[in-house]
Design a protein around this motif. Sequence first.
Motif, short mmCIF file in Angstrom:
data_model
loop_
_atom_site.label_atom_id
_atom_site.label_comp_id
_atom_site.label_asym_id
_atom_site.label_seq_id
_atom_site.Cartn_x
_atom_site.Cartn_y
_atom_site.Cartn_z
N SER A 19 0.83 -1.20 0.00
CA SER A 19 0.00 0.00 0.00
C SER A 19 0.87 1.25 0.00
O SER A 19 0.52 2.27 -0.57
CB SER A 19 -0.95 0.01 1.20
N TYR A 20 2.05 1.15 0.64
CA TYR A 20 2.96 2.29 0.70
C TYR A 20 3.52 2.61 -0.70
O TYR A 20 3.47 3.75 -1.15
CB TYR A 20 4.11 1.98 1.65
N PHE A 21 4.00 1.59 -1.38
CA PHE A 21 4.59 1.80 -2.69
C PHE A 21 3.52 1.96 -3.77
O PHE A 21 3.77 2.54 -4.82
CB PHE A 21 5.54 0.66 -3.07
N GLY A 22 2.33 1.44 -3.50
CA GLY A 22 1.27 1.50 -4.50
C GLY A 22 0.60 2.86 -4.59
O GLY A 22 -0.06 3.16 -5.57
N SER A 23 0.77 3.71 -3.57
CA SER A 23 0.05 4.98 -3.54
C SER A 23 0.44 5.93 -4.67
O SER A 23 -0.37 6.71 -5.12
CB SER A 23 0.24 5.66 -2.19
N GLY A 24 1.68 5.84 -5.12
CA GLY A 24 2.13 6.74 -6.16
C GLY A 24 1.91 6.23 -7.57
O GLY A 24 2.25 6.90 -8.52
N GLN A 25 1.36 5.04 -7.66
CA GLN A 25 1.20 4.42 -8.97
C GLN A 25 0.05 5.02 -9.76
O GLN A 25 -0.95 5.40 -9.19
CB GLN A 25 0.96 2.92 -8.80
N LYS A 26 0.23 5.07 -11.04
CA LYS A 26 -0.80 5.63 -11.90
C LYS A 26 -1.55 4.52 -12.64
O LYS A 26 -2.40 4.79 -13.45
CB LYS A 26 -0.17 6.59 -12.91
N ILE A 27 -1.18 3.29 -12.38
CA ILE A 27 -1.82 2.18 -13.08
C ILE A 27 -2.69 1.41 -12.08
O ILE A 27 -2.25 1.03 -11.01
CB ILE A 27 -0.78 1.25 -13.73
N THR A 28 -3.95 1.24 -12.46
CA THR A 28 -4.88 0.51 -11.61
C THR A 28 -4.79 -0.97 -11.93
O THR A 28 -4.77 -1.35 -13.09
CB THR A 28 -6.32 0.99 -11.86
N ARG A 29 -4.72 -1.77 -10.88
CA ARG A 29 -4.61 -3.21 -11.11
C ARG A 29 -5.77 -3.95 -10.45
O ARG A 29 -6.28 -3.53 -9.43
CB ARG A 29 -3.29 -3.75 -10.54
N THR A 30 -6.15 -5.06 -11.03
CA THR A 30 -7.18 -5.90 -10.45
C THR A 30 -6.57 -6.77 -9.36
O THR A 30 -5.35 -6.77 -9.18
CB THR A 30 -7.82 -6.81 -11.53
N GLU A 31 -7.41 -7.51 -8.65
CA GLU A 31 -6.94 -8.37 -7.56
C GLU A 31 -5.86 -9.35 -8.02
O GLU A 31 -4.91 -9.61 -7.32
CB GLU A 31 -8.10 -9.15 -6.94
N ASN A 32 -6.00 -9.86 -9.23
CA ASN A 32 -5.02 -10.84 -9.71
C ASN A 32 -3.83 -10.20 -10.41
O ASN A 32 -3.02 -10.89 -11.02
CB ASN A 32 -5.69 -11.91 -10.58
N GLY A 33 -3.74 -8.89 -10.36
CA GLY A 33 -2.55 -8.21 -10.87
C GLY A 33 -2.65 -7.73 -12.30
O GLY A 33 -1.70 -7.16 -12.81
N GLY A 34 -3.79 -7.96 -12.94
CA GLY A 34 -3.94 -7.50 -14.32
C GLY A 34 -4.20 -6.01 -14.40
O GLY A 34 -4.84 -5.44 -13.51
N VAL A 35 -3.70 -5.39 -15.42
CA VAL A 35 -3.89 -3.95 -15.58
C VAL A 35 -5.30 -3.68 -16.12
O VAL A 35 -5.69 -4.22 -17.15
CB VAL A 35 -2.84 -3.35 -16.54
N ILE A 36 -6.07 -2.86 -15.39
CA ILE A 36 -7.41 -2.48 -15.88
C ILE A 36 -7.22 -1.39 -16.93
O ILE A 36 -7.67 -1.51 -18.04
CB ILE A 36 -8.29 -1.88 -14.75
N ASP A 37 -6.52 -0.36 -16.53
CA ASP A 37 -6.39 0.80 -17.39
C ASP A 37 -5.24 1.67 -16.95
O ASP A 37 -4.94 1.73 -15.77
CB ASP A 37 -7.67 1.62 -17.29
N GLU A 38 -4.68 2.35 -17.90
CA GLU A 38 -3.62 3.30 -17.57
C GLU A 38 -4.29 4.62 -17.21
O GLU A 38 -5.25 5.02 -17.86
CB GLU A 38 -2.72 3.48 -18.78
N MET A 39 -3.78 5.28 -16.17
CA MET A 39 -4.36 6.54 -15.75
C MET A 39 -3.56 7.69 -16.36
O MET A 39 -2.34 7.68 -16.36
CB MET A 39 -4.35 6.65 -14.23
N VAL A 40 -4.28 8.68 -16.84
CA VAL A 40 -3.63 9.87 -17.38
C VAL A 40 -4.12 11.09 -16.60
O VAL A 40 -5.21 11.07 -16.04
CB VAL A 40 -3.91 10.05 -18.89
#
Length: 82
Positions: A19-40
């Motif tokens: 959760s600490y490292f994930g806060s700055g991410q711009k890519i949303t991931r599903t529970e199994n780690g797949g990319v839903i969408d890139e955020m712009v």
Amino acid sequence: MRLLIFAVLAYLLYRVLRSYFGSGQKITRTENGGVIDEMVKDPFCDTYIPVRDAKRRVIDGREYFFCSEECADKFQKEKEEL
Ligand SMILES: [Zn+2]
């Protein structure tokens, strides 16, 4: 029993770090780690939107993504006035 406690601690540590490292991410991931969408980022209102929902516009040879046509128009107007 000790191994179980260690496993729980390791799991908790993993969750905290994630959760600490994930806060700055711009890519949303599903529970199994797949990319839903890139955020712009909308440069006008500073909102992050999924790229497929964003309004794409090329201004001064640069590509921008906006949350709405209104933001795109206002941003373009602001650029032209400079
Ligand atoms: Zn916007």
